[in-house]
Design a protein around this motif. Structure first.
Motif, PDB file in Angstrom:
ATOM      1  N   THR A   1       0.746  -1.169  -0.189  1.00 22.45           N
ATOM      2  CA  THR A   1      -0.378   0.142  -0.012  1.00 22.45           C
ATOM      3  C   THR A   1       0.807   1.447  -0.081  1.00 22.45           C
ATOM      4  O   THR A   1       0.258   2.491  -0.159  1.00 22.45           O
ATOM      5  CB  THR A   1      -1.113   0.022   0.821  1.00 22.45           C
ATOM      6  OG1 THR A   1       0.098   0.264   2.556  1.00 22.45           O
ATOM      7  CG2 THR A   1      -1.981  -1.401   0.960  1.00 22.45           C
ATOM      8  N   LEU A   2       1.897   1.643   0.597  1.00 20.24           N
ATOM      9  CA  LEU A   2       3.128   2.163   0.375  1.00 20.24           C
ATOM     10  C   LEU A   2       3.107   3.141  -0.814  1.00 20.24           C
ATOM     11  O   LEU A   2       3.002   4.062  -0.603  1.00 20.24           O
ATOM     12  CB  LEU A   2       4.637   1.699   0.745  1.00 20.24           C
ATOM     13  CG  LEU A   2       4.577   1.978   2.210  1.00 20.24           C
ATOM     14  CD1 LEU A   2       5.395   0.996   3.278  1.00 20.24           C
ATOM     15  CD2 LEU A   2       3.698   2.276   3.456  1.00 20.24           C
ATOM     16  N   THR A   3       3.320   2.652  -2.215  1.00 20.43           N
ATOM     17  CA  THR A   3       3.301   3.163  -3.452  1.00 20.43           C
ATOM     18  C   THR A   3       2.095   4.470  -3.335  1.00 20.43           C
ATOM     19  O   THR A   3       2.332   5.447  -3.052  1.00 20.43           O
ATOM     20  CB  THR A   3       2.833   2.631  -4.612  1.00 20.43           C
ATOM     21  OG1 THR A   3       4.272   1.383  -4.385  1.00 20.43           O
ATOM     22  CG2 THR A   3       3.204   3.364  -5.614  1.00 20.43           C
ATOM     23  N   GLU A   4       0.730   3.922  -2.864  1.00 24.20           N
ATOM     24  CA  GLU A   4      -0.470   5.327  -3.026  1.00 24.20           C
ATOM     25  C   GLU A   4      -0.143   5.430  -2.595  1.00 24.20           C
ATOM     26  O   GLU A   4      -0.439   7.278  -1.814  1.00 24.20           O
ATOM     27  CB  GLU A   4      -1.508   4.350  -3.038  1.00 24.20           C
ATOM     28  CG  GLU A   4      -2.997   4.895  -2.393  1.00 24.20           C
ATOM     29  CD  GLU A   4      -3.779   4.012  -2.292  1.00 24.20           C
ATOM     30  OE1 GLU A   4      -5.035   4.869  -2.210  1.00 24.20           O
ATOM     31  OE2 GLU A   4      -4.069   2.806  -2.790  1.00 24.20           O
ATOM     32  N   VAL A   5       0.260   5.307  -0.481  1.00 23.40           N
ATOM     33  CA  VAL A   5       0.310   6.767   0.272  1.00 23.40           C
ATOM     34  C   VAL A   5       1.616   7.837  -0.312  1.00 23.40           C
ATOM     35  O   VAL A   5       1.972   8.776   0.528  1.00 23.40           O
ATOM     36  CB  VAL A   5       0.901   5.549   1.613  1.00 23.40           C
ATOM     37  CG1 VAL A   5       1.294   6.529   3.450  1.00 23.40           C
ATOM     38  CG2 VAL A   5      -0.299   4.766   2.217  1.00 23.40           C
ATOM     39  N   GLN A   6       2.908   7.269  -0.531  1.00 24.51           N
ATOM     40  CA  GLN A   6       3.672   8.066  -0.760  1.00 24.51           C
ATOM     41  C   GLN A   6       3.233   9.007  -1.446  1.00 24.51           C
ATOM     42  O   GLN A   6       4.151  10.560  -2.073  1.00 24.51           O
ATOM     43  CB  GLN A   6       5.007   7.172  -1.400  1.00 24.51           C
ATOM     44  CG  GLN A   6       6.086   6.684   0.374  1.00 24.51           C
ATOM     45  CD  GLN A   6       6.649   5.029  -0.320  1.00 24.51           C
ATOM     46  OE1 GLN A   6       6.109   4.595  -0.802  1.00 24.51           O
ATOM     47  NE2 GLN A   6       7.766   5.733   0.602  1.00 24.51           N
ATOM     48  N   ALA A   7       2.490   8.531  -2.656  1.00 25.80           N
ATOM     49  CA  ALA A   7       1.965   9.321  -3.981  1.00 25.80           C
ATOM     50  C   ALA A   7       1.073  10.389  -3.632  1.00 25.80           C
ATOM     51  O   ALA A   7       0.761  11.870  -3.919  1.00 25.80           O
ATOM     52  CB  ALA A   7       1.173   8.343  -5.541  1.00 25.80           C
TER      53      ALA A   7
END
Length: 349
Positions: A137-143
């Motif tokens: 899920t981190l890609t979405e969070v960092q985006a």
């Protein structure tokens, strides 16, 4: 008849002061005279004004004032574990100067509409370890521009890590046992996977939980063939259950020493040894990890590795603060201190 909420301008007009003066009475950021403060407070009471709306302040700042903390599936385990409580104290202390508080987010809550790392209105996120589902899920969070810090885990490239020297620390405990002459040594570990699977860890199995893997690697640097029994949580009950398994066999097969990966697990192993009629440390030595007080452990003083759990939380909070200011935040490695106690002794003849 109107239901309009009184504003700071209404209070200022009633008190006969400027809106900026009335505002600082509530913010406390600038000193004002006692007489002015009393006039503003009296006007506020008369108008039913209770202070600035924090939601409006959040909109002005562009921040929610919330740092999300992603924890395991059970909040009960979190608050029963003294290490986690100290960590949370340190973390909350470090983010408080930002005007921020903590929001606990369970990894797998199973509750419909429960806030998650991708839906909660957080300014930053702190992960207590990092499993594969969270990492995905981190890609979405960092985006979304949300800074992320991980404590004792690997969240991927660019995410600051707050870690312990787990392997080196556990190696010290194992070397201590070897110096005492122990050859039959077992490990009681923290959880081996995100499901909390209990039981002996098969040889060659890759352990997905970093802290468990590192501590077991440290033990096996000294005892390569040491059997390892995984538990589902850091608790006395889990240590007791694991110890019952280890001490159930014939005398020649039982370990003469146990490396427990937390002090709570070690306390449970000691109880299991006593149940089996074994003396600590005359018949079996036990080491822990954490260096925290454990209720009911007296007269034992645990041989253990002492970590700075509150410092670990503070380091994560300081990293969050730097990231929110647009600065770089590096990873931090904290060290543990070996503390001998009276739960280890020479291997029985």
């Amino acid at each position: 008849m109107t239901t309009r909420r009184a504003t700071i301008s209404d209070v200022a007009r009633e008190a006969g002061v400027s809106p900026s003066t009335a505002s600082v009475v509530f913010s406390g950021k600038t000193p004002v005279s006692d007489l002015t403060r009393q006039r503003v407070q009296a006007a506020a009471a008369e108008l039913g004004y209770t202070g600035p709306d924090p939601r409006a302040a959040s909109l002005r700042r562009g921040r929610s004032g919330i740092v999300g903390v992603v924890v395991g599936s059970s909040l009960q385990d979190l608050f029963l574990d003294p290490v986690q409580r100290l960590l949370m104290d340190g973390l909350s202390e470090a983010v408080a100067p930002l005007g921020a508080g903590l929001l606990l987010l369970r990894r797998n809550s199973g509750v419909e509409n429960a806030p998650t790392l991708t839906t909660a209105p957080v300014d930053a996120a702190v992960l207590l370890s990092c499993d594969s589902a969270t990492r995905a899920t981190l890609t979405e969070v960092q985006a979304r521009g949300i800074p992320v810090v991980v404590i004792e885990g690997d969240a991927g490239y660019g995410v600051p890590r707050i870690a312990l020297d787990n392997r080196e620390a556990e190696r010290q405990a194992a070397e201590h046992l070897r110096a005492l002459g122990h050859t039959r040594v077992a490990a009681v570990t923290l959880w081996q996977d995100e499901h909390g699977t209990r039981g002996f860890i098969p040889a060659g199995m890759v352990i997905g939980v970093e802290v468990t893997r590192e501590r077991l690697d440290g033990a096996r640097d000294v005892y390569p063939d040491a059997p390892a029994y995984a538990t589902a949580a850091s608790s006395i009950d889990e240590g007791l259950a694991a110890g019952r398994v280890l001490f159930a066999g014939p005398e020649g097969d039982r370990p003469t020493a146990v490396l427990a990966q937390s002090d709570l697990l070690a306390a449970g192993v000691i109880r299991a040894a006593e149940e089996a009629g074994l003396r600590v440390p005359a018949d079996v030595s036990v080491t822990g990890f954490d260096g925290v007080p454990v209720d009911g452990l007296a007269p034992y003083e645990l041989t253990t590795l002492v970590q700075d759990a509150a410092g670990k939380g503070r380091a994560a909070g300081l990293a969050v603060a730097r990231l929110l200011e647009g600065e770089a935040a590096g990873s931090v490695l904290l060290t543990c201190r070996f503390r001998p106690g009276n739960t280890t002794g020479p291997a029985p003849r």
